[in-house]
Structures are given as structure tokens and as C-alpha cells.
Design a protein around this motif. Structure first.
Motif, mmCIF file in Angstrom:
data_model
loop_
_atom_site.group_PDB
_atom_site.id
_atom_site.type_symbol
_atom_site.label_atom_id
_atom_site.label_comp_id
_atom_site.label_asym_id
_atom_site.label_seq_id
_atom_site.Cartn_x
_atom_site.Cartn_y
_atom_site.Cartn_z
ATOM 1 N N TRP A 1 0.559 0.438 12.296
ATOM 2 C CA TRP A 1 -0.163 0.058 11.088
ATOM 3 C C TRP A 1 0.065 1.097 9.987
ATOM 4 C CZ3 TRP A 1 -3.172 -4.467 10.991
ATOM 5 C CH2 TRP A 1 -3.357 -5.094 12.227
ATOM 6 N N PRO A 2 -0.161 0.725 8.715
ATOM 7 C CA PRO A 2 -0.011 1.699 7.624
ATOM 8 C C PRO A 2 -0.891 2.928 7.790
ATOM 9 C CG PRO A 2 -0.097 -0.524 6.738
ATOM 10 C CD PRO A 2 -0.397 -0.632 8.199
ATOM 11 N N SER A 3 -2.003 2.783 8.483
ATOM 12 C CA SER A 3 -2.904 3.910 8.733
ATOM 13 C C SER A 3 -2.292 4.941 9.664
ATOM 14 C CB SER A 3 -4.211 3.403 9.352
ATOM 15 O OG SER A 3 -3.949 2.814 10.632
ATOM 16 N N THR B 1 2.662 -3.240 7.993
ATOM 17 C CA THR B 1 2.644 -3.005 9.438
ATOM 18 C C THR B 1 4.005 -3.323 10.045
ATOM 19 O OG1 THR B 1 0.296 -3.555 9.567
ATOM 20 C CG2 THR B 1 1.555 -3.641 11.620
ATOM 21 N N SER C 1 -6.433 0.085 7.815
ATOM 22 C CA SER C 1 -5.355 -0.317 6.906
ATOM 23 C C SER C 1 -5.841 -1.439 6.006
ATOM 24 C CB SER C 1 -4.139 -0.781 7.708
ATOM 25 O OG SER C 1 -3.659 0.232 8.560
ATOM 26 N N GLY D 1 6.992 6.386 7.540
ATOM 27 C CA GLY D 1 5.589 6.023 7.447
ATOM 28 C C GLY D 1 5.115 5.609 6.084
ATOM 29 N N PHE D 2 6.027 5.572 5.102
ATOM 30 C CA PHE D 2 5.668 5.159 3.746
ATOM 31 C C PHE D 2 6.602 4.034 3.284
ATOM 32 C CE2 PHE D 2 4.030 9.441 4.118
ATOM 33 C CZ PHE D 2 2.773 9.334 3.548
ATOM 34 N N ASP E 1 0.862 -1.184 0.000
ATOM 35 C CA ASP E 1 0.000 0.000 0.000
ATOM 36 C C ASP E 1 0.896 1.231 0.000
ATOM 37 O OD1 ASP E 1 -1.903 1.929 0.274
ATOM 38 O OD2 ASP E 1 -2.681 1.233 2.207
ATOM 39 N N ASP F 1 9.870 0.051 4.985
ATOM 40 C CA ASP F 1 9.992 1.482 5.266
ATOM 41 C C ASP F 1 11.368 1.693 5.896
ATOM 42 O OD1 ASP F 1 9.761 4.134 5.956
ATOM 43 O OD2 ASP F 1 8.147 3.836 7.422
ATOM 44 N N ASN G 1 0.331 4.332 -0.873
ATOM 45 C CA ASN G 1 -0.245 5.628 -0.514
ATOM 46 C C ASN G 1 -1.072 5.585 0.771
ATOM 47 O OD1 ASN G 1 -2.271 4.084 -1.583
ATOM 48 N ND2 ASN G 1 -2.933 5.583 -3.116
ATOM 49 N N ASN G 2 -0.980 4.457 1.495
ATOM 50 C CA ASN G 2 -1.616 4.312 2.809
ATOM 51 C C ASN G 2 -3.110 4.650 2.800
ATOM 52 O OD1 ASN G 2 0.838 3.562 3.894
ATOM 53 N ND2 ASN G 2 1.299 5.563 4.762
ATOM 54 N N ASP G 3 -3.797 4.216 1.730
ATOM 55 C CA ASP G 3 -5.233 4.474 1.649
ATOM 56 C C ASP G 3 -6.062 3.260 2.059
ATOM 57 O OD1 ASP G 3 -4.788 2.816 -0.500
ATOM 58 O OD2 ASP G 3 -5.812 4.077 -1.976
#
Length: 587
Positions: A563-565, A517, A510, A296-297, A213, A291, A215-217
């Protein structure tokens, strides 16, 4: 097999020398961005208290003969030695029916020159785990026999419906197979818009793919790794000392990779151009995600063949920047571009920063790029002992996993030469035993292949390797494909009293698989780090669950998940020796 110029090599060697001069004793740095150890972490892989006076022997048993798996990887070897023939063979470990057991999916070749699966012997195969050490072939019922000359595979739940889907990369066909949740799959490639066509160039030869993911959408996106601008109908034929041989990738141009952004409605948009992914044209064979700078990305490492590696930094705005040269991972410590194959991207020394492991060709040694922090890596394959132990090997797939549960992640390599007639043209063996290297806890590795079981003494034409706990006993098992042979089903039989935990992540905000994660785990022995990913090795997709060996710690003080969120979740006083489902919290 080196395509860089002497000028570039001199530049890189000077840069490496300069970087080395800035780094003092291993673990200490004079760089303006010195590595900062996370609280309670231990530099250079030392997990305090996790080591034992006498280490148990890491041992595997090949259970192919009793597994019920009947599969033969066919590459349709031809007198012309088309380059695609030596690259086949992918494998995925994933739980397609949500019964808590990992199932196995194999990709297969096709007839040549038609590049079509002209009979059942060329089918891709799905084997359901029966839970008793045996597997059942469910290919026909599942509808996953495939199209064309298949290569790699990526497993991921792209539509967040709770059932893991498959993307199969190939020479002339790519396929997105949607898991319907009833034991069957539907080919939705055309509807989803992920056929692998590069604008103005047509269908590219795809080696493998990976889900992440970017773009963490909360939706998994798809990176497709393309290899050479190659067509068997127009390809020239090569010879070595008078014998037919597979042509070097140096003789061909590379192809742009493809990034598909998930639209959330079952379709994808090709964002290769706008994300800048398309402008970095290499000869990709392996992809891994992590990452690496903790911003965070999720970032991308691409293992390129006879070409500089790419480290694609995720800028967080939908674009990527290639920073491999500046980061110190484009070339090895000698300033050479290696014939890169498989890769894994995980923290090897328990300092909270993911490191990169890469396999390559005979004479090169397998690089380990240690993450120093501040966006810098250093090739430590020399001091780690790995360069000397692998310089006379060629390996395809790779994996970083803790096979003895001592708290330090070890290394696996799926070894074999590229040329099936290597004894004639190169005076070295084609078939090689697999490799296993125990992490000694100080960023050095011991070759324990000779004592790891019969399979590690038996030469074979290994290709892909996928990793996961097939019987949920807390020990990481390995499935390895073998060219024109049966796979190895390597069950981990290590007799160890050390503890473990396996985390099954369920994303809410996420992506459902929780890929990306980051997990920090703390016991009385210190802290360890890992993250959720399925993109491992070469042509392979591994267990999405996150494994930790705990050494002699019978309980876990704290598990911290990012988490990616962006949600941070902390679990305290967790019992060891279990498969634990963790659902993403609301805040």
C-alpha cells in the motif's frame, strides 16, 4: 510535427545507439544496473503454463443500441477549425452510488465561439448502470451537466468519504464535483481552490487530470495537464493545400501543468512551483502514474504532443525531477519527439517493472518503452512488432489490459486521424477502426483487430477510452467516445475458460481508493504485477479495481499488496473468479 533541433536529435540518436550497444540479446543487459527479475517472475512476459495450444478469439460486442445510452459528443465544428474542436471527448468508468456496478460519465463540448453549454445537447452526461445491460441517464438529478467546453475527466475519492468524486478538465472551466453520497454532486471548485488558473497566465486550457497520492499522506492529490497557450479569440487560422485545417501544436507555446496538494479539509494548495512541476512546460495530452523504480513513491509519465515526453521522478521530498531523456522515454528509438497522445504505464512482461505504452500520429508507430530496471527504458516497438503494425495509424486513447485472461496484458488503441478533412488535405482516412493487439507472452504483439468483432472493423472518429468490467463477469470491457457520434459500449464476449480476479481496494491509512497500491499475484503459473490507478489513455478515467487474468490457474497461491502507506499485506490461497474486496490491514 517535430519541434526538436537536429543537434538534439543527433545527441539522442547517439545516446540511443550507445544504450543499444550496452544491451545484448533482449532480456540480457550489460548495463551497470542489470535488470533484476523478481523471485518467481518470468522475463519477457512468459507466464509459464498460461498459454494454450489454441488461443480463444478475443471478441467484443458493441451494445450501444440496447444500452439505453443516448449521448452524442458534439465539438461544434466551425469553418475556422479551432484546435480545441478536434480534442474533445472524455469518459470515466466509476461506481458513483456504491452498488458494485460501474457507471459511465461522458464529457461534452460547447457552443463556439461562446464556449458555453448553450443547450442540453452540450451537457456532460452520467449514466447509472442498472445491472441488466442497460443504463439510465441521471445527469439532471446528479447535477453534473457541466460548464464550458469540457475535455477530460478524472475519478477519485479525494476526501476519503467512500464516494468517488469527479474532476472535469476543460478549455474555459475546470470543475471539482463532490459526490454527496445521495446520488447528487456539488460543484466545490471555488472552495477547493482547483479552478485551473496558472499564476500570471490565467485559466489554462486543461486537457485532462489524474488523481494520485504523491506524498503518501493518505490523501489523493491532483495533477492537471494543460496543453497549449491558445485562445480562439486571437488564434490564427490554418490551411493545408487550400483547405481549412487544424493548426499544428508546433505553432503554439505549451502551458505549465498544475499540481494541487490535498490539504485534507476539502481544500487544495497549488504546489506546482515548489514541487518543480511548473518548470517542465510541455504540451501534455496523456498522463499515467506508476512507481517505476520501486522506491515507494509514485512517478509521472506525461505524453507530450510534438515535444519530448516527460518522466517526472518523485524524489520523495515533495519535489519531482525530469529524467525522461536519461531514462530513454523522452524520444522514440529513432531519437524523434512524437506527437504523443494517450498512455498507460503497467508491467507488460511480468517482470515486476511497469512499462510505458504511448499512442501518437501517422508515420511514427506507437512506442513501447520497456522498463529495464536501474531507471532505464528501451523502445522495443520494433522487435515487438508494434511499430510496423501501427506506423500507418493515428490513435488517441490507449490501454494495457488482459482482455482474454491468459495472464498477459494486451493493448488497445482508439484510432482516428486528427483532421476531419484528412482525405482532402492528407490523402488518408479520418475515421479508423479501433486496434487490438494480443500479447503473445514474449513481448511481441499480434494484431487481432480483424477478428475482434464488428466494432473493430467499423471506422469511426474515436477519441477517449475507459476500461473496466461493466457486468462483473471477469472480462475487461471498453467504452470509447466517438466525435459527433454515439459512443461504443464494447462488452467483452471472449469465450475463454481462463480464470480471473478483480481486486477492490479499500485504503485505511492509505487513500480510500487505494490508488498507487502495488500488487504481486502468484499462481502455479508464476507471478504477475499490476497497480491501482484510474489515469489511463487520453481524457479518460478507468475502473479503480485491479484486474488479473490467471490463465488456467483456478486458485491463487499468494496476493502481496504494498500500500502507499508502506504497509505490506499478504493473502494466501485465494479462490479465483471473484470480485474480492481487500481492506488495508493495520500493519
Amino acid at each position: 510535427m517535430d519541434c526538436i533541433t537536429s543537434t538534439r536529435r543527433r545527441f539522442v540518436q547517439q545516446a540511443v545507439t550507445f544504450a543499444a550497444s550496452m544491451v545484448g540479446a533482449r532480456g540480457a543487459s550489460a548495463l551497470p544496473f542489470p535488470p533484476v527479475l523478481a523471485k518467481n517472475s518470468f522475463p519477457l512476459g512468459a507466464v509459464a503454463g498460461a498459454a494454450h495450444p489454441a488461443k480463444p478469439v478475443i471478441a467484443f460486442e458493441d451494445r450501444i443500441n440496447t444500452s439505453g445510452i443516448h449521448f452524442n459528443l458534439k465539438n461544434s465544428i466551425s469553418p475556422q477549425r479551432y484546435t480545441i474542436e478536434t480534442m474533445a471527448g472524455g469518459v470515466a468508468l466509476f461506481d458513483y452510488n456504491n452498488d458494485g456496478l460501474l457507471d459511465i460519465f461522458f464529457t461534452n463540448g460547447a457552443a463556439i465561439p461562446s464556449l458555453e453549454k448553450s443547450g442540453e445537447s452540450f451537457f456532460n452526461r452520467l449514466f447509472r448502470n442498472n445491472g441488466d445491460g442497460t443504463f439510465t441517464d441521471v445527469t439532471e438529478r446528479a447535477g453534473v451537466h457541466g460548464l464550458g467546453y469540457s475535455m477530460g475527466v478524472a475519478a477519485g475519492d479525494y476526501d476519503n468519504d467512500g464516494f468517488v468524486d469527479l474532476y472535469v478538465a476543460g478549455v474555459n472551466h475546470n470543475q471539482l464535483l463532490h459526490n454527496n453520497g445521495d446520488g447528487t454532486f456539488t460543484d466545490v471548485t471555488a472552495h477547493a481552490g482547483v479552478s485551473g488558473v496558472v499564476p500570471k497566465l490565467g485559466k489554462a486550457w486543461a486537457i485532462t487530470a489524474g488523481w494520485f497520492d504523491y506524498n503518501n499522506d493518505g490523501l489523493l492529490d491532483l495533477l492537471v495537464l494543460n496543453y497549449l497557450n491558445y485562445n480562439i479569440r486571437t488564434a490564427s487560422h490554418c490551411e493545408a493545400v487550400g483547405y481549412p485545417a487544424y493548426c499544428s501544436p508546433v505553432d503554439f507555446l505549451g502551458m505549465p501543468n498544475i499540481l494541487y496538494r490535498n490539504n485534507g479539509d476539502g481544500t487544495f494548495t497549488d504546489v506546482s512551483e515548489e514541487s518543480h512541476i511548473a518548470q517542465y512546460i510541455g504540451k501534455g495530452m496523456g498522463v499515467s502514474f506508476a512507481d517505476y523504480d520501486n522506491d515507494g513513491f509514485v512517478d509521472i509519465f506525461i505524453s507530450n504532443d510534438t515535444f519530448e515526453n516527460y518522466l517526472l521522478h518523485n524524489n520523495g521530498d515533495g519535489t519531482f525531477s525530469e529524467v525522461g531523456v536519461l531514462a530513454g522515454v523522452a524520444y522514440n528509438g529513432l531519437g524523434d519527439a512524437v506527437a504523443g497522445m494517450g498512455t498507460d504505464f503497467r508491467d507488460l512482461d511480468n517482470d515486476g517493472r511497469p512499462d510505458i505504452f504511448q499512442t501518437c500520429m501517422f508515420g511514427e508507430g506507437f512506442p513501447i518503452y520497456r522498463n529495464l530496471g536501474g531507471g532505464q527504458f528501451q523502445d522495443v516497438s520494433g522487435p515487438s512488432g508494434l511499430a510496423a503494425r501501427t506506423s500507418r495509424l493515428t490513435a488517441w486513447s490507449a490501454g494495457i489490459f488482459d482482455f482474454d485472461n491468459d495472464g498477459n496484458k494486451d493493448l488497445f488503441t482508439a484510432n482516428a486521424d486528427i483532421l476531419d478533412n484528412a482525405p482532402l488535405v492528407a490523402h488518408r482516412p479520418y475515421r479508423l477502426p479501433a486496434g487490438l493487439f494480443r500479447n503473445q507472452g514474449n513481448m511481441t504483439f499480434e494484431d487481432v483487430s480483424q477478428t475482434a468483432g464488428k466494432s473493430f472493423l467499423t471506422p469511426a472518429a474515436h477519441r477517449a477510452a475507459a476500461f473496466g468490467d461493466l457486468n462483473n463477469d471477469g472480462k475487461v470491457d471498453i467504452v470509447v467516445t466517438v466525435m459527433n457520434g454515439s459512443p461504443n459500449i464494447l462488452m467483452n464476449r471472449t469465450e475463454s475458460q481462463d480464470h480471473w480476479i478483480l481486486l477492490k481496494l479499500v485504503g485505511v491509512k492509505s487513500n480510500r481508493d487505494g490508488l498507487g497500491t502495488k500488487v504481486k499475484l502468484t499462481t502455479v503459473n508464476g507471478s504477475q504485477y499490476n497497480h491501482a490507478t484510474t489515469a489511463v489513455g487520453y481524457n479518460s478515467s478507468s475502473d479503480k479495481r485491479v484486474h488479473f487474468g490467471l490463465g488456467n490457474a483456478a486458485s491463487i497461491q499468494e496476493i502481496e499488496l504494498t500500500w502507499p502507506s508502506g504497509i505490506r499485506q499478504v493473502l494466501k490461497n485465494v479462490k479465483a473468479d471473484q470480485v474480492l474486496t481487500v481492506t488495508e490491514s493495520a500493519t
